[in-house]
Motif scaffolding. Structure first.
Motif, PDB file in Angstrom:
ATOM      1  N   UNK A   1     -15.088  -3.482  -5.408  1.00 27.12           N
ATOM      2  CA  UNK A   1     -14.253  -3.041  -6.220  1.00 27.12           C
ATOM      3  C   UNK A   1     -12.954  -3.876  -6.169  1.00 27.12           C
ATOM      4  N   UNK A   2     -12.834  -3.760  -6.899  1.00 26.99           N
ATOM      5  CA  UNK A   2     -11.012  -5.265  -7.296  1.00 26.99           C
ATOM      6  C   UNK A   2      -9.908  -4.589  -5.773  1.00 26.99           C
ATOM      7  N   UNK A   3      -8.856  -5.344  -5.619  1.00 26.59           N
ATOM      8  CA  UNK A   3      -7.985  -5.458  -4.607  1.00 26.59           C
ATOM      9  C   UNK A   3      -6.983  -4.403  -5.995  1.00 26.59           C
ATOM     10  N   UNK A   4      -6.357  -3.006  -6.307  1.00 25.00           N
ATOM     11  CA  UNK A   4      -5.705  -2.161  -7.289  1.00 25.00           C
ATOM     12  C   UNK A   4      -4.506  -2.251  -6.636  1.00 25.00           C
ATOM     13  N   UNK A   5      -3.457  -2.305  -7.500  1.00 28.12           N
ATOM     14  CA  UNK A   5      -2.144  -2.996  -7.836  1.00 28.12           C
ATOM     15  C   UNK A   5      -1.772  -1.272  -7.780  1.00 28.12           C
TER      16      UNK A   5
ATOM     17  N   UNK B   1      -2.929  -5.062 -15.692  1.00 35.95           N
ATOM     18  CA  UNK B   1      -4.067  -4.193 -16.165  1.00 35.95           C
ATOM     19  C   UNK B   1      -3.391  -2.311 -16.520  1.00 35.95           C
ATOM     20  N   UNK B   2      -1.909  -1.922 -16.395  1.00 39.01           N
ATOM     21  CA  UNK B   2      -1.372  -0.430 -16.347  1.00 39.01           C
ATOM     22  C   UNK B   2      -2.291  -0.002 -17.851  1.00 39.01           C
ATOM     23  N   UNK B   3      -2.983   1.304 -17.087  1.00 39.88           N
ATOM     24  CA  UNK B   3      -3.212   1.781 -18.856  1.00 39.88           C
ATOM     25  C   UNK B   3      -1.968   2.564 -19.912  1.00 39.88           C
ATOM     26  N   UNK B   4      -1.525   1.974 -20.798  1.00 41.84           N
ATOM     27  CA  UNK B   4      -0.955   3.174 -21.345  1.00 41.84           C
ATOM     28  C   UNK B   4      -1.744   3.977 -22.489  1.00 41.84           C
TER      29      UNK B   4
ATOM     30  N   UNK C   1     -13.990  -3.080 -15.385  1.00 40.32           N
ATOM     31  CA  UNK C   1     -15.044  -2.742 -16.512  1.00 40.32           C
ATOM     32  C   UNK C   1     -14.008  -3.739 -18.135  1.00 40.32           C
ATOM     33  N   UNK C   2     -13.682  -5.281 -17.427  1.00 39.50           N
ATOM     34  CA  UNK C   2     -12.695  -5.917 -18.256  1.00 39.50           C
ATOM     35  C   UNK C   2     -14.014  -5.915 -20.124  1.00 39.50           C
ATOM     36  N   UNK C   3     -13.072  -6.161 -20.850  1.00 42.51           N
ATOM     37  CA  UNK C   3     -14.093  -6.494 -22.279  1.00 42.51           C
ATOM     38  C   UNK C   3     -15.153  -7.957 -22.038  1.00 42.51           C
ATOM     39  N   UNK C   4     -14.542  -8.671 -21.114  1.00 41.24           N
ATOM     40  CA  UNK C   4     -14.645 -10.301 -21.610  1.00 41.24           C
ATOM     41  C   UNK C   4     -16.484  -9.465 -20.526  1.00 41.24           C
ATOM     42  N   UNK C   5     -16.148  -9.296 -19.724  1.00 44.08           N
ATOM     43  CA  UNK C   5     -17.042  -8.589 -18.624  1.00 44.08           C
ATOM     44  C   UNK C   5     -18.303  -7.454 -19.073  1.00 44.08           C
TER      45      UNK C   5
ATOM     46  N   UNK D   1      -9.540  -1.813 -16.124  1.00 42.04           N
ATOM     47  CA  UNK D   1      -8.170  -3.134 -16.618  1.00 42.04           C
ATOM     48  C   UNK D   1      -7.575  -3.817 -14.534  1.00 42.04           C
ATOM     49  N   UNK D   2      -7.246  -2.585 -14.557  1.00 40.90           N
ATOM     50  CA  UNK D   2      -5.998  -2.485 -13.082  1.00 40.90           C
ATOM     51  C   UNK D   2      -6.895  -3.485 -12.221  1.00 40.90           C
ATOM     52  N   UNK D   3      -5.628  -4.783 -12.161  1.00 41.48           N
ATOM     53  CA  UNK D   3      -6.081  -5.913 -10.852  1.00 41.48           C
ATOM     54  C   UNK D   3      -5.413  -6.456 -10.040  1.00 41.48           C
TER      55      UNK D   3
END
Length: 941
Positions: free
Chosen positions: A362-366, A841-844, A900-904, A825-827
């Protein structure tokens, strides 16, 4: 400088303005006029907080230069839409339908919504969402659904189909407001743009106020400081002083103790201003004090830093590699917590009928609050060093910075400003310490506003994690064993690391009945950004592993994921992985509540999937704790006033979660015998020199702790007021009888049978309350691009008796929106790419489904105030894994490393088509799991 004079019609009145057409933005000009309802968050057109209507069009005023505003233009701001005594239907709807949490984005949204309704008085929900997406209106608190609800309600009034009274909360005389949708007391000021946040206060400070600018070299993440050359900066116009570490009058260290017997760090390793080394990209090496913000920033650019680069360890895996150098004087892995239950898990797994394994990151989430870090400081009339800031720990932060700046803690006064959210980063006092250190050097009032990029690099983040896990079951699908080894990347500073490691060690595999567990949680230093509190802290990292393993094991057994979980949820008498009973056993009922939605979602996914767009369903269980541990403590005070009203004093720091409505609700209920109306209760909050210390706003603790302390204070006040005949004394009668009119309420969990986790075994019961939930996600994956869209999110949750429905729903919708961002998205890993809201990657609004539903089971908590517990962190505990599991259900590819970004996702789909796997290899976390556990057993503490 060449200025322009313009006539503009602002909120219906012709006004003359003078501005710098090249440098001033429209937002700058409006705020100089005192129209501070126009907020500035990102200053890059990414958040919409600055939205105004210019000549009939909604625009983001922070990026519209005055040279592009024509004379005689017509401008409408939030102040022109309605007033506190004459609200616009949109403002009233925002209050009534839960559109206000922190409220920083509310003026921009309301202005934007008015622009929509001026053009389209009868929009559909999707048209409202499209409008906010187009105009980049960003909300981090509400999950957007309440905002659309508010627009739809207001539109009915504006079309004449309803009266404003129909969308206004109706207070019934004498009725309890506990469990109601009573609006927040602060909402009125927020929806009218009259609430003063940090930068609004800055504009209204005395003329003698000086401005600070931080110096972040941004040249390395790990380096020795050879020299800092301030000579050129000191000569620049308006510069008063350049502050470096040598100027700090105290120890130059922030004190956040690590309370754990296995820690090799005391929690004093973080400098206020970097002295010997740079430990991470966002470290501050100097602070400029100057006459204006512009001059301070110009001087900050002129400060030169000479460094000697050192090896940079930007992940846990790098920092614990065999050849890694020490970042501080002690070992990089500075804290371990084992969890041992039943049989050794490797033996139980080897003997099991079926098992699965995997490695998960799990990533470093801002946090991505729209308002960044902004604060003011001054010496008050009693000689106290006073800091206005976004603190969520008034008392803790006084103690944490006093020694470092060389000031007696009793003379450090902390006041929380109205706050545009933080979600946890404000639990760390780094900027408050900088302000305090600078105040020690000047008599002038000071103000500091970080740019969003500065704030993004300076503030802490959710810790990244790396976990190797295995899980097993018997031939009937009953869980038999869990093995996990988790490495937490906490960056160079230890703040709240003891709390985070405890949560990982408690919520791995929660809320299932698992008889055999062998687990280890490790925390290590790295040179990436430091870890701090974030809603659910510690539990999302745990669920990233355990909820994936549950899905994987169900599939391998050929069992339905719902049925597998239903079989294994904890029931009466079962013990958690820390070998103590669950406090309640609501999971079967919660799963029964979600089952019809699960069945329908499965049917829809199977019938609606196409070759190009795959639909899937994800299900997870989750939960969290309330309070901070076996010695949590809280104080409040209630005072009877001469007119018979009551004032409540506390430090329920309000980051948007509703400290005001929570306090009001508890007080109204606790003082019910007096028959007070809610308007007869005054709230005085979050000033260390006026209010008792209620503790930190973290760990879902304050509703629980303040509530119980309020009951204690209320019982004392009622007892003092009560006459022998059962009636109550007036204020005058209290004075006449020489009876005090103010009482301190205390709630302390010490001595209630709680215990910290045993540092050798993980056995323990640290908190008095728990929350429980089941989460369901429906997603659609675009096969060609890998883009995942969340179609719906649902939660069946149990947070005890609900104090205020609007507040709990707000935390629910907001928490679910954060988890979607966490999943997809967030990272914050790339210092350049992730320096902005959008870049990180903030969600709109179109990234979050309108189809979100919250269902509640209200199981009264035995020790909770009026049966309540906390609530917030339940919703951000495991729900991200519902999205990840749904991606697998849709596509057959599992994302092991978030987000899980689209490219991943696309890469995983391509690998699957080629017969390959992108499953990560087992992580090396510094030593073999069982070698580490054996070493702990041989060296108990």
């Amino acid at each position: 400088m060449k200025l322009a004079r313009l006539f503009l019609t602002i909120n219906g009145a012709r006004r003359m303005v003078v501005c710098d057409p090249e440098k001033d933005s429209l937002a700058d000009m409006l705020r100089r006029l005192g129209l501070t309802g126009t907020k500035i968050g990102c200053k890059a057109g990414q958040c919409g907080a600055c939205s105004v209507i210019l000549n009939g069009e909604v625009i983001r005023s922070c990026i519209r230069k005055m040279k592009n505003v024509k004379e005689f233009s017509v401008i409408e701001t939030i102040e022109g839409i309605g007033t506190p005594t004459c609200l616009h239907p949109l403002q009233q709807a925002w209050i009534t339908y839960g559109g206000v949490q922190c409220g920083f984005c509310s003026p921009g949204f309301i202005v934007s919504a008015k622009g929509l309704l001026d053009k389209n008085p009868d929009p559909s929900r999707e048209e409202v969402r499209d409008w906010f997406q187009k105009h980049r209106n960003l909300c981090r608190c509400t999950g957007y659904k309440p905002l659309v609800d508010a627009v739809m309600a207001a539109a009915r009034v504006m079309r004449g189909e309803a009266a404003i009274e129909d969308i206004t909360y109706r207070e019934e005389e004498g009725a309890s407001i506990y469990g109601s949708r009573y609006p927040r007391p602060a909402a009125l000021a927020k929806v009218t743009g009259l609430c003063d946040y940090g930068d609004d206060i800055k504009l209204k400070m005395p003329d003698s106020t000086l401005h600070l600018a931080i110096v972040q070299p941004k040249v390395a993440s790990h380096a020795k400081i050879i020299a800092i050359d301030t000579s050129a900066a000191e000569k620049m116009d308006g510069v008063v002083k350049i502050v470096t570490a040598k100027d700090i009058k105290g120890t130059n260290r922030i004190v956040v103790p690590v309370v754990h017997p296995r820690s090799t760090e005391p929690g004093t390793e973080r400098p206020i201003i970097a002295d010997e080394k740079i430990f991470r990209y966002g470290d501050v090496v100097a602070v400029v004090i100057a006459a204006t913000e512009k001059k301070a920033r110009e001087a900050a650019k002129a400060v030169k830093v000479e460094i000697e680069p050192l090896p940079e360890y930007l992940s846990f895996l790098d920092a614990v590699a065999p050849d890694a150098l020490r970042i501080h004087t002690g070992p990089n892995t500075y804290l371990m917590q084992p969890v041992l239950k039943g049989q050794r898990a490797e033996d139980a797994i080897d003997e099991a009928f079926c098992s699965v394994e995997g490695s998960f990151h799990s990533q470093r989430e801002p946090h991505l609050s729209i308002e960044g870090d902004t604060l003011q400081g001054y010496w008050d009339t009693e000689g106290n060093l006073t800091i206005h800031c976004k603190t969520q720990a008034v008392g803790w932060h006084r103690a944490g910075i006093a020694g470092g700046i060389g000031m007696d803690v009793e003379r450090v006064r902390i006041i929380e400003n109205p706050t545009g959210a933080s979600f946890g980063w404000a639990a760390s006092p780094g900027s408050y310490a900088i302000m305090g250190a600078c105040l020690m050097l000047v008599d002038n009032p000071l103000t500091l506003t970080m740019s969003y990029e500065e704030h993004q690099h300076f503030s802490g983040k959710r810790t990244a994690s790396y976990t190797n896990g295995r899980m097993a079951c018997d031939e009937n699908g009953l869980l038999t064993a869990l093995e996990f080894d988790t490495g937490i990347d906490h960056g160079p500073y230890t703040e709240v690391s003891d709390h985070i490691i405890e949560k990982v060690a408690r919520f791995m595999g929660f809320p299932y009945a698992i008889p055999n567990v062998s687990g280890l949680c490790r925390i290590a230093h790295s040179n990436h950004n430091y870890g701090t509190a974030y809603r659910g802290f510690g539990s999302p990292q745990a669920y990233t592993c355990s909820e994936a393993l549950v899905d994987m094991l169900a599939e391998k057994m050929g069992m339905d994921r719902f049925a597998f979980r239903y079989k294994n949820i904890a029931r009466e008498g079962d013990l958690n992985i820390n070998s103590v009973p669950f406090r309640e056993y609501p999971m079967q009922t919660l799963m029964d509540m979600i089952k019809p939605y699960y069945d329908k979602a499965i049917e829809d996914a199977r019938t609606c999937s196409t070759e190009s767009r795959k639909r899937g369903v994800g299900l997870v269980c989750g939960g969290f704790s309330c309070t901070l541990g076996p010695h949590d403590h809280c104080e409040v005070a209630l005072e009877l006033n001469p007119d018979g009203t009551v004032t409540h004093y506390n430090t329920w720091e309000d980051q948007g979660q509703g400290g005001d409505i929570g306090t009001l609700t508890h007080t109204h209920e606790a003082l019910k015998p007096l028959g007070l109306a809610p308007g007869q209760i005054t709230l005085v909050q979050n000033d260390s020199h006026v209010c008792p210390d209620s503790g930190i706003a973290a760990g879902s603790r304050l509703h629980y702790m303040v509530g119980n302390a309020t009951i204690h204070a209320a019982n004392q006040l009622l007892s003092a007021m009560r006459k022998p005949d059962g009636s109550y004394r007036s204020y005058a009668e209290m004075l006449a009888d020489n009876i005090p009119v103010k009482y301190v309420g205390v709630f302390d969990v010490t001595g209630t049978g709680l215990s910290a986790l045993d540092p050798n075994t993980g056995v323990g019961d640290p908190t008095q309350a728990l929350t429980y939930g089941v989460f369901l996600a429906e997603v659609e994956v675009e096969v060609e691009t890998g883009k995942t869209t969340v179609l719906s999110m649902r939660c069946a949750g149990d947070v005890g008796k609900i104090g205020n429905l609007l507040a709990v729903e707000g935390q629910g919708y907001g928490g679910l929106s954060h988890t979607i961002g966490y999943a997809l998205s967030e990272d914050y890993s790339d210092f350049k790419r992730h320096a902005t809201l959008a870049g990180a990657g903030v969600p709109y609004i179109k990234d979050i489904p309108d189809n979100m539903e919250l269902m509640f089971l209200e199981t009264p908590r035995a020790d909770g105030p009026f049966g309540s517990s906390g609530c917030s962190e339940l919703f951000q505990s495991s729900s991200h894994m519902a999205v990840i599991n749904a991606i697998y259900d849709a596509t057959g590819v599992r994302i092991y490393e978030l987000p899980a970004r689209p490219e991943k996702v696309k890469a995983a789909l391509e690998a699957k088509a080629a017969g390959k796997s992108l499953k990560p290899k087992k992580y090396f976390l510094g030593s073999d799991l069982y070698d580490a556990l054996d070493d702990i057993a041989e060296n108990p503490v």
